[in-house]
Structures are given as C-alpha cells and as structure tokens.
Design a protein around this motif. Sequence first.
Motif, PDB file in Angstrom:
ATOM      1  N   LYS A   1      11.004   3.727  -5.512  1.00 59.02           N
ATOM      2  CA  LYS A   1      12.094   3.709  -4.533  1.00 59.02           C
ATOM      3  C   LYS A   1      12.001   4.957  -3.669  1.00 59.02           C
ATOM      4  N   GLY A   2      11.926   4.760  -2.372  1.00 60.97           N
ATOM      5  CA  GLY A   2      11.764   5.866  -1.438  1.00 60.97           C
ATOM      6  C   GLY A   2      10.332   6.353  -1.336  1.00 60.97           C
ATOM      7  N   LYS A   3       9.453   5.759  -2.136  1.00 60.42           N
ATOM      8  CA  LYS A   3       8.028   6.147  -2.145  1.00 60.42           C
ATOM      9  C   LYS A   3       7.167   4.876  -2.128  1.00 60.42           C
ATOM     10  N   GLU A   4       7.658   3.827  -1.505  1.00 64.24           N
ATOM     11  CA  GLU A   4       7.018   2.515  -1.559  1.00 64.24           C
ATOM     12  C   GLU A   4       5.552   2.552  -1.153  1.00 64.24           C
ATOM     13  N   HIS A   5       5.199   3.411  -0.192  1.00 68.52           N
ATOM     14  CA  HIS A   5       3.811   3.495   0.278  1.00 68.52           C
ATOM     15  C   HIS A   5       2.855   3.977  -0.822  1.00 68.52           C
ATOM     16  N   LEU A   6       3.373   4.619  -1.875  1.00 66.31           N
ATOM     17  CA  LEU A   6       2.521   5.086  -2.978  1.00 66.31           C
ATOM     18  C   LEU A   6       2.221   3.990  -3.999  1.00 66.31           C
ATOM     19  N   LYS A   7       2.913   2.879  -3.930  1.00 70.36           N
ATOM     20  CA  LYS A   7       2.683   1.775  -4.872  1.00 70.36           C
ATOM     21  C   LYS A   7       1.255   1.251  -4.748  1.00 70.36           C
ATOM     22  N   SER A   8       0.664   1.341  -3.553  1.00 72.39           N
ATOM     23  CA  SER A   8      -0.719   0.880  -3.369  1.00 72.39           C
ATOM     24  C   SER A   8      -1.704   1.726  -4.186  1.00 72.39           C
ATOM     25  N   PHE A   9      -1.392   3.005  -4.453  1.00 72.95           N
ATOM     26  CA  PHE A   9      -2.228   3.843  -5.312  1.00 72.95           C
ATOM     27  C   PHE A   9      -2.243   3.249  -6.725  1.00 72.95           C
ATOM     28  N   TYR A  10      -1.047   2.947  -7.221  1.00 72.37           N
ATOM     29  CA  TYR A  10      -0.898   2.367  -8.561  1.00 72.37           C
ATOM     30  C   TYR A  10      -1.678   1.052  -8.651  1.00 72.37           C
ATOM     31  N   ASP A  11      -1.459   0.165  -7.678  1.00 73.63           N
ATOM     32  CA  ASP A  11      -2.105  -1.149  -7.696  1.00 73.63           C
ATOM     33  C   ASP A  11      -3.630  -1.028  -7.682  1.00 73.63           C
ATOM     34  N   LYS A  12      -4.149  -0.138  -6.841  1.00 74.79           N
ATOM     35  CA  LYS A  12      -5.608   0.042  -6.748  1.00 74.79           C
ATOM     36  C   LYS A  12      -6.167   0.584  -8.065  1.00 74.79           C
ATOM     37  N   LEU A  13      -5.505   1.563  -8.644  1.00 73.40           N
ATOM     38  CA  LEU A  13      -5.992   2.150  -9.894  1.00 73.40           C
ATOM     39  C   LEU A  13      -5.973   1.137 -11.042  1.00 73.40           C
ATOM     40  N   ILE A  14      -4.888   0.384 -11.154  1.00 70.06           N
ATOM     41  CA  ILE A  14      -4.813  -0.648 -12.203  1.00 70.06           C
ATOM     42  C   ILE A  14      -5.933  -1.660 -12.014  1.00 70.06           C
TER      43      ILE A  14
ATOM     44  N   LEU B   1       0.132   7.486 -14.632  1.00 67.44           N
ATOM     45  CA  LEU B   1       0.176   7.251 -13.189  1.00 67.44           C
ATOM     46  C   LEU B   1       1.590   7.556 -12.723  1.00 67.44           C
ATOM     47  N   ASN B   2       1.693   8.445 -11.731  1.00 72.95           N
ATOM     48  CA  ASN B   2       2.998   8.989 -11.393  1.00 72.95           C
ATOM     49  C   ASN B   2       3.154   9.221  -9.888  1.00 72.95           C
ATOM     50  N   PRO B   3       4.095   8.534  -9.252  1.00 73.28           N
ATOM     51  CA  PRO B   3       4.423   8.889  -7.869  1.00 73.28           C
ATOM     52  C   PRO B   3       5.233  10.191  -7.905  1.00 73.28           C
ATOM     53  N   ALA B   4       4.544  11.324  -7.898  1.00 74.12           N
ATOM     54  CA  ALA B   4       5.144  12.623  -8.195  1.00 74.12           C
ATOM     55  C   ALA B   4       6.109  13.109  -7.114  1.00 74.12           C
ATOM     56  N   SER B   5       5.856  12.762  -5.864  1.00 74.59           N
ATOM     57  CA  SER B   5       6.751  13.135  -4.772  1.00 74.59           C
ATOM     58  C   SER B   5       6.623  12.064  -3.699  1.00 74.59           C
ATOM     59  N   LYS B   6       7.266  12.249  -2.576  1.00 71.67           N
ATOM     60  CA  LYS B   6       7.177  11.248  -1.507  1.00 71.67           C
ATOM     61  C   LYS B   6       5.805  11.215  -0.862  1.00 71.67           C
ATOM     62  N   THR B   7       5.016  12.266  -1.060  1.00 70.28           N
ATOM     63  CA  THR B   7       3.704  12.345  -0.417  1.00 70.28           C
ATOM     64  C   THR B   7       2.555  12.512  -1.396  1.00 70.28           C
ATOM     65  N   ARG B   8       2.844  12.599  -2.689  1.00 71.95           N
ATOM     66  CA  ARG B   8       1.792  12.902  -3.663  1.00 71.95           C
ATOM     67  C   ARG B   8       1.837  11.951  -4.848  1.00 71.95           C
TER      68      ARG B   8
ATOM     69  N   ASN C   1      -4.381  15.138  -8.052  1.00 73.98           N
ATOM     70  CA  ASN C   1      -3.351  14.833  -7.064  1.00 73.98           C
ATOM     71  C   ASN C   1      -3.986  14.113  -5.886  1.00 73.98           C
ATOM     72  N   LEU C   2      -3.329  13.065  -5.445  1.00 69.99           N
ATOM     73  CA  LEU C   2      -3.815  12.270  -4.323  1.00 69.99           C
ATOM     74  C   LEU C   2      -2.723  12.163  -3.261  1.00 69.99           C
ATOM     75  N   SER C   3      -3.138  12.240  -2.006  1.00 63.72           N
ATOM     76  CA  SER C   3      -2.175  12.059  -0.926  1.00 63.72           C
ATOM     77  C   SER C   3      -2.602  10.957   0.033  1.00 63.72           C
ATOM     78  N   ASP C   4      -3.813  10.466  -0.132  1.00 62.42           N
ATOM     79  CA  ASP C   4      -4.341   9.404   0.717  1.00 62.42           C
ATOM     80  C   ASP C   4      -5.066   8.399  -0.175  1.00 62.42           C
ATOM     81  N   LEU C   5      -4.852   7.126   0.080  1.00 61.18           N
ATOM     82  CA  LEU C   5      -5.454   6.063  -0.732  1.00 61.18           C
ATOM     83  C   LEU C   5      -6.984   6.172  -0.770  1.00 61.18           C
ATOM     84  N   HIS C   6      -7.578   6.673   0.303  1.00 62.94           N
ATOM     85  CA  HIS C   6      -9.033   6.806   0.365  1.00 62.94           C
ATOM     86  C   HIS C   6      -9.570   7.886  -0.573  1.00 62.94           C
ATOM     87  N   GLU C   7      -8.688   8.696  -1.127  1.00 61.00           N
ATOM     88  CA  GLU C   7      -9.116   9.714  -2.096  1.00 61.00           C
ATOM     89  C   GLU C   7      -9.451   9.102  -3.457  1.00 61.00           C
ATOM     90  N   ILE C   8      -9.081   7.846  -3.651  1.00 61.73           N
ATOM     91  CA  ILE C   8      -9.475   7.146  -4.882  1.00 61.73           C
ATOM     92  C   ILE C   8     -10.921   6.707  -4.685  1.00 61.73           C
TER      93      ILE C   8
END
Length: 183
Positions: free
Chosen positions: A80-93, A123-130, A160-167
């Motif tokens: 919640k409030g970090k929806e754009h980070l959900k794609s990190f979780y999905d890609k990693l899983i 796996l942790n959406p640690a902040s709004k950008t990380r 720590n990741l801030s961009d999906l391409h860092e995976i």
Amino acid sequence: MDKATLTMLENLKEKTGHSLDEWKSLISAQGFSKHGEIVKFLKETCNITHGYATTIASKALGSDADSAKDTDELILNQYKGKEHLKSFYDKLISEIQNFEGDFEISPKKAYVSLRRKKQFITLNPASKTRFEIGFNLKGVPAKGKLEAEKPDAMCSHKINLSDLHEIDQEVIDWIRMAYDNAE
C-alpha cells in the motif's frame, strides 16, 4: 503454519518456562505495542533467544502469517503506497520458481520470508523507493551488490534495489546460493 513455528510453539513451555498464553498475558501487562520492544524485553529481561522472542512477539501482536485472515491480504498490505514495488516481488518469485526443488512463501506483516529447511531470503518493500532482499548467508563475504547487514540482524546480508532492471544475474546468483544453502 510452517514446521519451524509449529515446533517452536510445541517446545515453548519447555524451552522458556511459559506457554504462549502466559507470554501473551505478560506482554499485555507490560503494555507493549511494537514488535521490537517486545523482542528486546524478552531477550534482555527474560533471557529468551531471538527466535523464540520473535515468535512470541508475532503471536502476541497477531502479526504473523498464521494470525492473518488471508496471506494474500498480508502481501497486498505491504505494498500500500508502494504499489510500483510489487513488480520486484513478482519478478523475484518468478525467478526462484525456476530453481529445482521446493520452497515455502511465508508472508509476514512487513515482509515475505522464503524458506526451505530454513529461511533463505526475505523480500521487503523497505520504503517507497527501495526494495530490499535480505539473505541468510552467514560466513559469506559481502561483495558486489551484496552488503553485510548489521550484527544481530535477522539476515546476514542484503541487497537494496531501486530499479527493476537491477534484478540481474548477480542478484539471482546470490539468491541461488542462499537457496542452495538452505537445503
């Protein structure tokens, strides 16, 4: 409920001297409302090990996956409030599902634990950008994207990741090492 938690709860009275209900009453009487303050109290005042202290705190607060009504709800609430980070979780899983062998996805209130015989990453959406990946890689030197975590942290390392391409392959290789070590 995962096997490790079930075993801890079965052994709780023998190992700590109190049942879960007794610990809940004691914690309630102290007026604690935060996980960290409960863990600190149990470790410092009651001489409880970190694993038992964390389990007792989670159960007392109802913040563990087993106390939640719906594990999907736990994951959605993390973003919640970090929806754009959900794609990190999905890609990693998705990447981890390509590994040979089974693993368990165990959502908590603030992160998701991935386990085999033991937890290998969080796996942790640690902040709004990380987005943070916590690793269980004790004894492995930090290098590249892999950073050493603070002493006594739940995980030994993190990325720590801030961009999906860092995976990239380096991140997947570190996850694979932790995965293999948890077998």
